[in-house]
Design a protein around this motif. Structure first.
Motif, PDB file in Angstrom:
ATOM      1  N   ALA A  74      10.925  56.475  51.881  1.00 46.58           N
ATOM      2  CA  ALA A  74       9.685  55.712  52.034  1.00 46.58           C
ATOM      3  C   ALA A  74       8.479  56.635  52.041  1.00 46.58           C
ATOM      4  O   ALA A  74       7.432  56.315  51.468  1.00 46.58           O
ATOM      5  CB  ALA A  74       9.729  54.889  53.314  1.00 46.58           C
ATOM      6  N   GLU A  75       8.605  57.801  52.660  1.00 46.77           N
ATOM      7  CA  GLU A  75       7.499  58.775  52.697  1.00 46.77           C
ATOM      8  C   GLU A  75       7.236  59.372  51.323  1.00 46.77           C
ATOM      9  O   GLU A  75       6.101  59.709  50.998  1.00 46.77           O
ATOM     10  CB  GLU A  75       7.819  59.884  53.688  1.00 46.77           C
ATOM     11  CG  GLU A  75       7.770  59.442  55.136  1.00 46.77           C
ATOM     12  CD  GLU A  75       8.240  60.525  56.092  1.00 46.77           C
ATOM     13  OE1 GLU A  75       8.488  61.659  55.641  1.00 46.77           O
ATOM     14  OE2 GLU A  75       8.361  60.228  57.290  1.00 46.77           O
ATOM     15  N   GLU A  76       8.264  59.501  50.501  1.00 46.61           N
ATOM     16  CA  GLU A  76       8.129  60.096  49.170  1.00 46.61           C
ATOM     17  C   GLU A  76       7.493  59.157  48.146  1.00 46.61           C
ATOM     18  O   GLU A  76       7.052  59.602  47.119  1.00 46.61           O
ATOM     19  CB  GLU A  76       9.512  60.477  48.622  1.00 46.61           C
ATOM     20  CG  GLU A  76      10.064  61.745  49.176  1.00 46.61           C
ATOM     21  CD  GLU A  76      11.401  62.055  48.513  1.00 46.61           C
ATOM     22  OE1 GLU A  76      11.752  61.427  47.507  1.00 46.61           O
ATOM     23  OE2 GLU A  76      12.077  62.955  49.024  1.00 46.61           O
ATOM     24  N   GLN A  77       7.484  57.891  48.419  1.00 38.25           N
ATOM     25  CA  GLN A  77       7.036  56.912  47.439  1.00 38.25           C
ATOM     26  C   GLN A  77       5.667  57.257  46.894  1.00 38.25           C
ATOM     27  O   GLN A  77       4.694  57.414  47.641  1.00 38.25           O
ATOM     28  CB  GLN A  77       7.038  55.518  48.060  1.00 38.25           C
ATOM     29  CG  GLN A  77       6.979  54.433  47.037  1.00 38.25           C
ATOM     30  CD  GLN A  77       7.270  53.084  47.664  1.00 38.25           C
ATOM     31  OE1 GLN A  77       7.204  52.915  48.866  1.00 38.25           O
ATOM     32  NE2 GLN A  77       7.575  52.129  46.826  1.00 38.25           N
ATOM     33  N   THR A  78       5.577  57.375  45.562  1.00 39.35           N
ATOM     34  CA  THR A  78       4.325  57.790  44.931  1.00 39.35           C
ATOM     35  C   THR A  78       3.782  56.750  43.952  1.00 39.35           C
ATOM     36  O   THR A  78       2.813  57.012  43.271  1.00 39.35           O
ATOM     37  CB  THR A  78       4.525  59.118  44.180  1.00 39.35           C
ATOM     38  OG1 THR A  78       5.555  58.947  43.211  1.00 39.35           O
ATOM     39  CG2 THR A  78       4.891  60.248  45.140  1.00 39.35           C
TER      40      THR A  78
END
Length: 71
Positions: free
Chosen positions: A63-67
């Motif tokens: 979720a943190e990586e979502q770009t």
């Protein structure tokens, strides 16, 4: 036909011959039985993710990586 992988049954059926007559029917029995099962049928072999360069990530990390940018 004990010990056959389900798709091994199809291979046996395709090769034909005596003693292999029921391989196709046994595959159909397997397929209809497994169709509605809620069990894990496909899984990673031990060490395969590492060999292909994939690493395990937790949902929070993904979720943190979502770009993706949305309008």
């Amino acid at each position: 036909m004990k010990g056959f992988h389900p798709f091994g049954l199809l291979a046996e059926h395709a090769e034909g011959g005596e003693g292999r007559k029921d391989a196709g029917a046994r595959f159909i029995e397997y397929a209809t039985t497994m169709r509605d099962k809620k069990c894990r049928q496909i899984f990673w072999s031990h060490g395969l993710k590492k060999r292909v360069g994939l690493e395990e990530k937790k949902d929070e990390e993904l979720a943190e990586e979502q770009t993706d940018k949305a309008d």
